[in-house]
Design a protein around this motif. Structure first.
Motif, short mmCIF file in Angstrom:
data_model
loop_
_atom_site.label_atom_id
_atom_site.label_comp_id
_atom_site.label_asym_id
_atom_site.label_seq_id
_atom_site.Cartn_x
_atom_site.Cartn_y
_atom_site.Cartn_z
N THR A 2 31.59 20.93 21.99
CA THR A 2 31.87 21.03 23.41
C THR A 2 31.10 19.95 24.18
N ASP A 3 31.74 19.41 25.18
CA ASP A 3 31.15 18.35 26.00
C ASP A 3 29.95 18.88 26.79
N ARG A 4 28.85 18.11 26.83
CA ARG A 4 27.65 18.49 27.57
C ARG A 4 27.95 18.72 29.05
N ALA A 5 28.79 17.87 29.64
CA ALA A 5 29.12 17.99 31.07
C ALA A 5 29.77 19.34 31.35
N PHE A 6 30.64 19.79 30.47
CA PHE A 6 31.31 21.09 30.66
C PHE A 6 30.29 22.23 30.56
N LEU A 7 29.39 22.14 29.58
CA LEU A 7 28.39 23.20 29.39
C LEU A 7 27.46 23.33 30.59
N VAL A 8 27.00 22.21 31.14
CA VAL A 8 26.09 22.31 32.29
C VAL A 8 26.83 22.82 33.53
N GLN A 9 28.12 22.55 33.64
CA GLN A 9 28.89 23.09 34.76
C GLN A 9 29.00 24.60 34.64
N LEU A 10 29.13 25.10 33.42
CA LEU A 10 29.17 26.55 33.23
C LEU A 10 27.84 27.21 33.62
#
Length: 89
Positions: A2-10
């Motif tokens: 999973t992309d880091r950017a997506f995880l931090v947005q979550l």
């Protein structure tokens, strides 16, 4: 993976862009602009303020102004059609 950017947005972070206006000591009348972008949490912006603290300690340039833009929500992409032309928002 999973992309880091997506995880931090979550986790509640959003894309933050800062425009840093600064002057070097040799040319105090010449203002320059530095663009900074990272995922950060509004309204406290801990990542940005850590960067600005680092700047003040380590870089020999005076910060004159900082403008901040923040996009905080994950949402689906939208599109619309105007006269048969599709544009993404």
């Amino acid at each position: 993976m999973t992309d880091r950017a997506f995880l931090v947005q979550l986790e509640g972070y959003g894309l933050t862009t800062a425009e840093i206006c600064y002057a070097m000591p040799d040319y105090p009348a010449l203002l320059q602009i530095f663009a900074w972008q990272e995922y950060d949490a509004a309204p406290d912006f801990p990542v940005l303020f850590d960067f600005l603290d680092h700047w003040r300690r380590e870089i020999d340039a005076e910060i004159r102004a900082v403008r901040i833009a923040h996009e905080g929500m994950i949402r689906p992409a939208t599109w619309r059609s105007a006269d048969g032309v599709i544009s993404w928002e």
